[in-house]
Design an enzyme around this catalytic site. Structure first.
Site, short mmCIF file in Angstrom:
data_model
loop_
_atom_site.label_atom_id
_atom_site.label_comp_id
_atom_site.label_asym_id
_atom_site.label_seq_id
_atom_site.Cartn_x
_atom_site.Cartn_y
_atom_site.Cartn_z
N GLU A 278 0.82 -1.23 0.00
CA GLU A 278 0.00 0.00 0.00
C GLU A 278 0.85 1.27 0.00
OE1 GLU A 278 -3.62 2.31 2.38
OE2 GLU A 278 -2.59 0.66 3.37
N LYS B 104 -2.81 -2.08 -2.83
CA LYS B 104 -3.83 -1.14 -2.34
C LYS B 104 -3.37 0.25 -2.71
CE LYS B 104 -6.61 0.26 1.63
NZ LYS B 104 -7.22 -0.13 2.91
#
Length: 300
Positions: A182, A219
Site C-alpha cells: 500500500e 492497495k
C-alpha cells in the site's frame, strides 16, 4: 488456529475472483481518537490507551456483527493487531470473521510512518515483524497490509517507498501470508497524477522481479487517470488491486472507483461514514447497510 490448505485456497479464490470489497477496520493508535470522535465517542469517554482501544473494539464489534457485514458483499476485512488479539462473542476475531461471516481476515502490520523525506513517508522499521507474522498465521490470518505515503512526484522518494514495500512484502510472503502492498498517494497532492505514473512504473518493475509463484495484492489511491492501474491488475503476481478512499467522501470515492473496472474498494472512512455510537440498532444497521451496498456496487 492455522488454516488448512483447502481453506487457504478457498480464501485465495474469494479474494482473487470474488465480487465484493475489503473492509478496512485497522485504525491504529494514531488515528483511533479521530475515528472514535467521528463515531460520536469523544476523548472524555476514555482515560488511557487500554480504554481507548476498548472503545474502538466495541465499534468494530458492532460493525462486524451487523446483519449486512457478511460474505454477500464483503470479501475480506483488515484488522488492527489489538483487534486480532481480541474476541467477538467468545471467538478470536479472525476466526469469527471467517466462520461466522465468511469474510477473509487480513492484519495491518506496519508501525506507522517515518518523517517525510524526498516527498514521501516510508514505513518505520518493523524489528518484530517475524514474530507478528507467526502470531498472525496461528490466528488464521490470510494476508497483511502496510501503508506508506507519497506526497509529491519525486522519483527518488517513490523508488524508496516501493522498494521498501516489496522488500517487506517478500518477507511476509515467505511466512505464508499474502501481503497487500500500500503506497498511498495523497489525494491533496499538487502532483498526484504525475506521482501515480511514476508509482505505476516502479511497481511494475518490482512485480517483474518477483520470484515466480510469489503473490501480492496492491492497495492504491484511486488514480486521477481512470484505468491507470489496469495492467498491474493483469500481472500474474497480483492477486487483486484494491482502492483506498483516502479521505474522499463515500459518494466521491464510489463514483471515482466505478470508473476503474479492475479495482475493488478497501475503504475505511467511507465504510463508517455517518455511523454513530448513539444510534439505535435499526438506524445503525440501515446506515451501515447503505454504505456497504454503495461500496459493493462501485466495486463490481
Amino acid at each position: 488456529m492455522v488454516q488448512d490448505a483447502s481453506i487457504q485456497q478457498e480464501q485465495f479464490d474469494r479474494i482473487s475472483t470474488g465480487n465484493g470489497f475489503i473492509a478496512a477496520l485497522d485504525q491504529s493508535g494514531g488515528s483511533t481518537p479521530k475515528a472514535l470522535a467521528l463515531y460520536g465517542v469523544n476523548e472524555d469517554a476514555y482515560s488511557n490507551d487500554d480504554e481507548m482501544f476498548g472503545e474502538i473494539h466495541k465499534m468494530r464489534t458492532r460493525i462486524i456483527t451487523a446483519p449486512s457485514f457478511d460474505k454477500a458483499k464483503i470479501l475480506g476485512a483488515i484488522l488492527f493487531e489489538k483487534t486480532m488479539d481480541s474476541a467477538i462473542d467468545g471467538l478470536p476475531t479472525a476466526q469469527y470473521l471467517w466462520e461466522k461471516c465468511g469474510v477473509v481476515p487480513f492484519l495491518k502490520v506496519d508501525k506507522g510512518l517515518a518523517d517525510e523525506e524526498n516527498g514521501v513517508q516510508v514505513m518505520k522499521p518493523m524489528p518484530e515483524l517475524d514474530a507478528l507474522l507467526s502470531r498472525a498465521v496461528e490466528a488464521g490470518i490470510f494476508g497483511t497490509k502496510m501503508r506508506s505515503v507519497v506526497k509529491e512526484a519525486n522519483v527518488a522518494g517513490i523508488k524508496a517507498v516501493v522498494a521498501q514495500q516489496f522488500e517487506v512484502g517478500k518477507q511476509i510472503a515467505a511466512a505464508g501470508l499474502v501481503p497487500i502492498i500500500e503506497p498511498e498517494v495523497d489525494i491533496n497532492s499538487a502532483t498526484k497524477a504525475e506521482a501515480e505514473v511514476l508509482l505505476k512504473g516502479e511497481i511494475q518493475a518490482q512485480l517483474d522481479a518477483l520470484e515466480e509463484g510469489t503473490k501480492v495484492a496492491l492497495k492504491l489511491t484511486i488514480p486521477t487517470e481512470a484505468g491507470l492501474y489496469d495492467s498491474l491488475a493483469d500481472h500474474p503476481a497480483v492477486v487483486r488491486v484494491v482502492a483506498l478512499s483516502g479521505g474522499y467522501s463515500t459518494a466521491d470515492a464510489c463514483e471515482k472507483l466505478s470508473n476503474n473496472t479492475k479495482m475493488i474498494a478497501s475503504f475505511s472512512r467511507a465504510l463508517t461514514e455517518g455511523l454513530n455510537a448513539a444510534m439505535s440498532d435499526e438506524e445503525y444497521n440501515a446506515a451501515l447497510g447503505a454504505n456497504i451496498t454503495k461500496i459493493y456496487e462501485a466495486s463490481l
